[in-house]
Design a protein around this motif. Structure first.
Motif, PDB file in Angstrom:
ATOM      1  N   THR A 107      62.857 -90.210 -43.787  1.00 38.44           N
ATOM      2  CA  THR A 107      62.538 -88.830 -43.420  1.00 38.44           C
ATOM      3  C   THR A 107      63.685 -88.286 -42.584  1.00 38.44           C
ATOM      4  O   THR A 107      64.293 -89.033 -41.806  1.00 38.44           O
ATOM      5  CB  THR A 107      61.218 -88.767 -42.631  1.00 38.44           C
ATOM      6  N   GLN A 108      63.995 -87.014 -42.757  1.00 34.77           N
ATOM      7  CA  GLN A 108      65.033 -86.388 -41.944  1.00 34.77           C
ATOM      8  C   GLN A 108      64.396 -85.451 -40.932  1.00 34.77           C
ATOM      9  O   GLN A 108      63.523 -84.646 -41.263  1.00 34.77           O
ATOM     10  CB  GLN A 108      66.011 -85.600 -42.816  1.00 34.77           C
ATOM     11  N   TYR A 109      64.827 -85.580 -39.680  1.00 38.30           N
ATOM     12  CA  TYR A 109      64.402 -84.675 -38.605  1.00 38.30           C
ATOM     13  C   TYR A 109      65.665 -84.168 -37.938  1.00 38.30           C
ATOM     14  O   TYR A 109      66.422 -84.943 -37.345  1.00 38.30           O
ATOM     15  CB  TYR A 109      63.508 -85.400 -37.612  1.00 38.30           C
ATOM     16  N   GLY A 110      65.916 -82.864 -38.046  1.00 38.05           N
ATOM     17  CA  GLY A 110      67.193 -82.343 -37.593  1.00 38.05           C
ATOM     18  C   GLY A 110      68.292 -82.948 -38.430  1.00 38.05           C
ATOM     19  O   GLY A 110      68.252 -82.916 -39.661  1.00 38.05           O
ATOM     20  N   ASP A 111      69.278 -83.555 -37.775  1.00 40.86           N
ATOM     21  CA  ASP A 111      70.386 -84.169 -38.500  1.00 40.86           C
ATOM     22  C   ASP A 111      70.247 -85.692 -38.580  1.00 40.86           C
ATOM     23  O   ASP A 111      71.195 -86.379 -38.979  1.00 40.86           O
ATOM     24  CB  ASP A 111      71.713 -83.795 -37.850  1.00 40.86           C
ATOM     25  N   GLU A 112      69.086 -86.233 -38.225  1.00 37.98           N
ATOM     26  CA  GLU A 112      68.898 -87.682 -38.198  1.00 37.98           C
ATOM     27  C   GLU A 112      67.969 -88.137 -39.329  1.00 37.98           C
ATOM     28  O   GLU A 112      66.910 -87.549 -39.547  1.00 37.98           O
ATOM     29  CB  GLU A 112      68.324 -88.117 -36.853  1.00 37.98           C
ATOM     30  N   ILE A 113      68.378 -89.186 -40.025  1.00 38.84           N
ATOM     31  CA  ILE A 113      67.562 -89.783 -41.087  1.00 38.84           C
ATOM     32  C   ILE A 113      67.026 -91.118 -40.577  1.00 38.84           C
ATOM     33  O   ILE A 113      67.789 -91.976 -40.132  1.00 38.84           O
ATOM     34  CB  ILE A 113      68.391 -90.004 -42.370  1.00 38.84           C
TER      35      ILE A 113
ATOM     36  N   ASN B 174      56.000 -83.559 -41.692  1.00 37.46           N
ATOM     37  CA  ASN B 174      57.314 -83.662 -42.304  1.00 37.46           C
ATOM     38  C   ASN B 174      57.183 -84.381 -43.639  1.00 37.46           C
ATOM     39  O   ASN B 174      56.171 -85.036 -43.911  1.00 37.46           O
ATOM     40  CB  ASN B 174      58.282 -84.414 -41.375  1.00 37.46           C
ATOM     41  N   GLY B 175      58.208 -84.259 -44.455  1.00 38.91           N
ATOM     42  CA  GLY B 175      58.194 -84.893 -45.771  1.00 38.91           C
ATOM     43  C   GLY B 175      58.826 -86.264 -45.748  1.00 38.91           C
ATOM     44  O   GLY B 175      59.374 -86.715 -44.734  1.00 38.91           O
TER      45      GLY B 175
ATOM     46  N   GLN C  50      55.586 -94.973 -40.295  1.00 41.12           N
ATOM     47  CA  GLN C  50      55.819 -94.369 -38.988  1.00 41.12           C
ATOM     48  C   GLN C  50      54.844 -93.214 -38.750  1.00 41.12           C
ATOM     49  O   GLN C  50      54.459 -92.938 -37.628  1.00 41.12           O
ATOM     50  CB  GLN C  50      57.258 -93.867 -38.899  1.00 41.12           C
ATOM     51  N   PHE C  51      54.434 -92.550 -39.811  1.00 38.14           N
ATOM     52  CA  PHE C  51      53.469 -91.458 -39.685  1.00 38.14           C
ATOM     53  C   PHE C  51      52.047 -92.012 -39.621  1.00 38.14           C
ATOM     54  O   PHE C  51      51.807 -93.204 -39.855  1.00 38.14           O
ATOM     55  CB  PHE C  51      53.612 -90.469 -40.850  1.00 38.14           C
ATOM     56  N   HIS C  52      51.088 -91.120 -39.330  1.00 37.56           N
ATOM     57  CA  HIS C  52      49.683 -91.506 -39.243  1.00 37.56           C
ATOM     58  C   HIS C  52      48.946 -91.053 -40.509  1.00 37.56           C
ATOM     59  O   HIS C  52      48.628 -89.872 -40.633  1.00 37.56           O
ATOM     60  CB  HIS C  52      49.027 -90.863 -38.016  1.00 37.56           C
ATOM     61  N   PRO C  53      48.647 -91.963 -41.441  1.00 39.79           N
ATOM     62  CA  PRO C  53      47.942 -91.538 -42.648  1.00 39.79           C
ATOM     63  C   PRO C  53      46.547 -90.996 -42.365  1.00 39.79           C
ATOM     64  O   PRO C  53      46.083 -90.083 -43.048  1.00 39.79           O
ATOM     65  CB  PRO C  53      47.879 -92.818 -43.503  1.00 39.79           C
ATOM     66  N   GLU C  54      45.891 -91.511 -41.324  1.00 36.07           N
ATOM     67  CA  GLU C  54      44.539 -91.062 -40.993  1.00 36.07           C
ATOM     68  C   GLU C  54      44.525 -89.664 -40.392  1.00 36.07           C
ATOM     69  O   GLU C  54      43.457 -89.054 -40.248  1.00 36.07           O
ATOM     70  CB  GLU C  54      43.863 -92.058 -40.038  1.00 36.07           C
ATOM     71  N   LYS C  55      45.707 -89.139 -40.051  1.00 35.63           N
ATOM     72  CA  LYS C  55      45.838 -87.785 -39.515  1.00 35.63           C
ATOM     73  C   LYS C  55      46.620 -86.878 -40.453  1.00 35.63           C
ATOM     74  O   LYS C  55      47.010 -85.775 -40.071  1.00 35.63           O
ATOM     75  CB  LYS C  55      46.521 -87.830 -38.142  1.00 35.63           C
ATOM     76  N   SER C  56      46.862 -87.344 -41.674  1.00 36.03           N
ATOM     77  CA  SER C  56      47.686 -86.611 -42.633  1.00 36.03           C
ATOM     78  C   SER C  56      46.866 -86.009 -43.761  1.00 36.03           C
ATOM     79  O   SER C  56      47.345 -85.868 -44.888  1.00 36.03           O
ATOM     80  CB  SER C  56      48.767 -87.538 -43.204  1.00 36.03           C
ATOM     81  N   GLY C  57      45.611 -85.640 -43.464  1.00 37.74           N
ATOM     82  CA  GLY C  57      44.783 -84.992 -44.461  1.00 37.74           C
ATOM     83  C   GLY C  57      44.567 -85.852 -45.687  1.00 37.74           C
ATOM     84  O   GLY C  57      44.600 -87.089 -45.630  1.00 37.74           O
ATOM     85  N   TYR C  58      44.350 -85.199 -46.822  1.00 35.12           N
ATOM     86  CA  TYR C  58      44.082 -85.938 -48.051  1.00 35.12           C
ATOM     87  C   TYR C  58      45.315 -86.692 -48.535  1.00 35.12           C
ATOM     88  O   TYR C  58      45.187 -87.747 -49.171  1.00 35.12           O
ATOM     89  CB  TYR C  58      43.558 -85.000 -49.132  1.00 35.12           C
ATOM     90  N   ALA C  59      46.508 -86.200 -48.243  1.00 36.14           N
ATOM     91  CA  ALA C  59      47.726 -86.920 -48.614  1.00 36.14           C
ATOM     92  C   ALA C  59      47.756 -88.290 -47.941  1.00 36.14           C
ATOM     93  O   ALA C  59      48.110 -89.305 -48.554  1.00 36.14           O
ATOM     94  CB  ALA C  59      48.959 -86.109 -48.236  1.00 36.14           C
TER      95      ALA C  59
ATOM     96  N   SER D 158      69.557 -85.312 -48.851  1.00 32.71           N
ATOM     97  CA  SER D 158      68.462 -85.365 -47.878  1.00 32.71           C
ATOM     98  C   SER D 158      68.400 -84.048 -47.115  1.00 32.71           C
ATOM     99  O   SER D 158      69.414 -83.385 -46.901  1.00 32.71           O
ATOM    100  CB  SER D 158      68.677 -86.515 -46.894  1.00 32.71           C
ATOM    101  N   LYS D 159      67.186 -83.642 -46.737  1.00 33.33           N
ATOM    102  CA  LYS D 159      67.052 -82.421 -45.940  1.00 33.33           C
ATOM    103  C   LYS D 159      65.862 -82.542 -44.998  1.00 33.33           C
ATOM    104  O   LYS D 159      64.932 -83.315 -45.234  1.00 33.33           O
ATOM    105  CB  LYS D 159      66.892 -81.191 -46.836  1.00 33.33           C
ATOM    106  N   ASP D 160      65.938 -81.776 -43.945  1.00 36.12           N
ATOM    107  CA  ASP D 160      64.856 -81.723 -42.961  1.00 36.12           C
ATOM    108  C   ASP D 160      63.729 -80.877 -43.543  1.00 36.12           C
ATOM    109  O   ASP D 160      63.914 -79.694 -43.831  1.00 36.12           O
ATOM    110  CB  ASP D 160      65.380 -81.101 -41.664  1.00 36.12           C
ATOM    111  N   ARG D 161      62.543 -81.470 -43.707  1.00 36.25           N
ATOM    112  CA  ARG D 161      61.396 -80.755 -44.264  1.00 36.25           C
ATOM    113  C   ARG D 161      60.295 -80.570 -43.218  1.00 36.25           C
ATOM    114  O   ARG D 161      59.131 -80.414 -43.552  1.00 36.25           O
ATOM    115  CB  ARG D 161      60.860 -81.504 -45.495  1.00 36.25           C
TER     116      ARG D 161
END
Length: 550
Positions: free
Chosen positions: A169-175, A122-123, A189-198, A228-231
């Motif tokens: 980050t937006q997931y569905g209708d929740e930010i 997600n973005g 909240q995300f895992h940088p070590e699992k997020s590729g080069y980003a 905001s939008k769900d990406r």
């Protein structure tokens, strides 16, 4: 890097984080005693699994008090996933109080309109910039996607989180708050070590930066509630069936209807070899696979647990592949040659420590579902024990069903669907029988019974195969996928039958599945992963854009 420490409380896969740090040219030490925390010049606290388990471990190991003391010293700190959640006041997931550094309570996502856990790419919306030398955004980009896997998050509150929220980050209708930054504290909240080069860029920014930003130098640049939008993106997963050939070497193989043998150029009969698992996994990472799944189709029954060949495959793969890794096959009670019994929970722990993010359970899930339907929960199944310690998101149920045709729903007690392909006698209906032992044995259990039971036991994702489609290249079993999606709230991966890019478009257009998996067509270069993603983008399906450098 001297003085770089990791606080590992003993849950989940931290090997991938260590490998990512090593990949960036740094070494890291483990906190082995509470006193080590205050020795650190920089401290990283990764977390996997349940919030309550994490807080209990922090207190039992004596880490909570020195951790709060460290945070007050102003030295750089980075929290990841549950490591971020513990900084807040508490969580609806547990009665345990958090560290209370940041105001707010983590809440469970509403499953009414989306799958829970929030599992995938997600973005983010970057909310801050700084005039100081330190990059307050830690190289987070609005244009990149990051890997999330969690059921609970902190809903964004403009009053409570104005000083703390770095991204939302937006997931569905929740930010929700997807990263925080204030002074020396940074967490995602995300895992940088699992997020590729980003993700590696984000991690590198923390490792190389000063880590402290004066609040007066920070400017808010965005209101996260505006535009905001769900990406959230659909995942494309590469699956590797791994087994030993006649020489004892591990190879990736794929055959039609489980025939994995072929004649070699010299006329010898051996297991079909489509590549070495570690090398092939790296190729898929480079080509943009969103996840890599290993299915161990060799039992290795005579190996002591610590010598299981797949453990070494995971260790080596996690050194160069920075997307989620799932391992399936062999996640059950194991008996060493000397008679030592290792319960499935312990087996899963070895895989997690070797680099796996998720374990996939097949036959044992069927047996657990049968027992649950007959007797209810007892807390002893592999699903329950693994999910309790490592979180629901760590447990994938691999379903291997086959069609059983009937003329009329009244002919069976099982849940039936209208079949898209009539049976051999023109039957218009079928039910999907669950199988065990690699599809060799059918059980008196249908797929809907299985997936609902496993969700109740604590599983976090369904890998939905179809034996009737496997190896046919005829497309996914859409009626099966829709039926399972209607029965559960957890994410579902479509598997079996992909033969061209149109099949991926079809499964995402005609079902609400979160991911699609393929094996042979990727191995044989018949359908490149990038071709799948290019096609999906052209027809308006959101997929992650592969980033190929730091």
């Amino acid at each position: 890097m001297p003085g770089l420490y990791m606080l590992d409380y003993g849950a989940g896969n931290v090997r991938s984080l260590v490998n990512a740090i090593n990949r960036l040219g740094h070494d890291i030490q483990y906190v082995s005693d509470p006193s080590d925390i205050l020795k650190a010049d920089k401290l990283i606290f990764p977390g996997v699994g349940a919030y309550g388990h994490a807080m209990e471990a922090l207190h039992n190991k004596g880490y909570a008090a020195p951790l709060k003391e460290y945070l007050a010293t102003g030295r750089p700190f980075m929290g990841i996933c549950v490591g971020m959640q513990t900084l807040f006041e508490g969580s609806d997931e547990s009665d345990a109080s958090g560290l209370g550094v940041i105001p707010g309570i983590t809440k469970k996502f509403n499953p009414a309109t989306k799958a829970v856990p929030h599992m995938g790419w997600n973005g983010v919306q970057v909310l801050k910039e700084s005039s100081s030398e330190q990059d307050v955004s830690y190289n987070l980009k609005d244009s990149s996607a990051y890997y999330f896997v969690h059921s609970y998050a902190v809903p964004y509150d403009s009053q409570k989180h104005k000083e703390w929220a770095l991204t939302t980050t937006q997931y569905g209708d929740e930010i929700f708050v997807s990263s925080v930054q204030k002074g020396n504290v940074f967490a995602t909240q995300f895992h940088p070590e699992k997020s590729g080069y980003a993700g590696l860029r984000v991690l590198n920014s923390f490792l190389t930066g000063k880590g402290v930003v004066d609040t007066n130098e920070v400017t808010l640049i965005k209101d996260p509630t505006v535009n905001s939008k769900d990406r959230f993106t659909k995942r494309i997963i590469a699956c590797l069936d791994v087994r030993a050939n006649d020489n004892g070497d591990l190879v990736v193989t794929k055959g039609d209807q489980y025939d994995v043998r072929e004649k070699s150029a010299d006329g010898q009969d051996d297991v079909r070899n489509l590549g070495k698992p570690v090398d092939l996994a790296k190729r898929y990472f480079d080509e943009g696979a969103d996840e890599v799944t290993f299915l161990n189709i060799t039992s290795f029954r005579n190996c002591p647990l610590g010598d299981t060949p797949m453990l070494e495959v995971l260790r080596r793969t996690s050194e160069t592949v920075f997307v989620p890794l799932t391992i399936g096959g062999g996640i059950r009670d194991v008996v060493d040659p000397d008679g030592t019994v290792h319960p499935a929970f312990e087996v899963a722990g070895e895989y997690f420590r070797s680099g796996a993010d998720k374990v996939s359970i097949g036959s044992d899930a069927v047996y657990a579902a049968e027992k649950y339907l007959a007797e209810g929960k007892d807390g002893k199944s592999a699903i329950e024990t693994i999910a309790k310690a490592y979180g629901a998101q760590a447990v994938v149920i691999s379903v291997d069903p086959r069609r059983v045709y009937v003329n009329d729903p009244s002919e069976t007690t099982h849940h039936v669907v209208k079949a898209s392909q009539p049976g051999p006698q023109g039957e218009q209906y079928c039910w999907y029988q669950c199988t065990v032992k690699g599809g060799r044995e059918g059980r008196d259990l249908d797929v809907r019974q299985l997936v609902t039971a496993c969700e109740a036991l604590g599983a976090g994702e369904i890998l939905l195969n179809c034996m009737d489609r496997d190896g046919t290249n005829s497309g996914y079993e859409l009626e099966l996928i829709n039926d399972v999606k209607a029965a559960v709230d957890i994410p579902v991966i479509a598997s079996s039958g992909a033969g061209n890019v149109g099949h991926f478009e079809e499964v995402f257009a005609k079902t609400n599945v979160e991911a699609a998996l393929a094996a042979g067509i990727f191995h044989r270069h018949e359908v490149p992963i990038q071709a799948v993603k290019d096609h999906l983008t052209s027809v308006g399906v959101a997929v992650r854009v592969n980033e190929t450098e730091l």
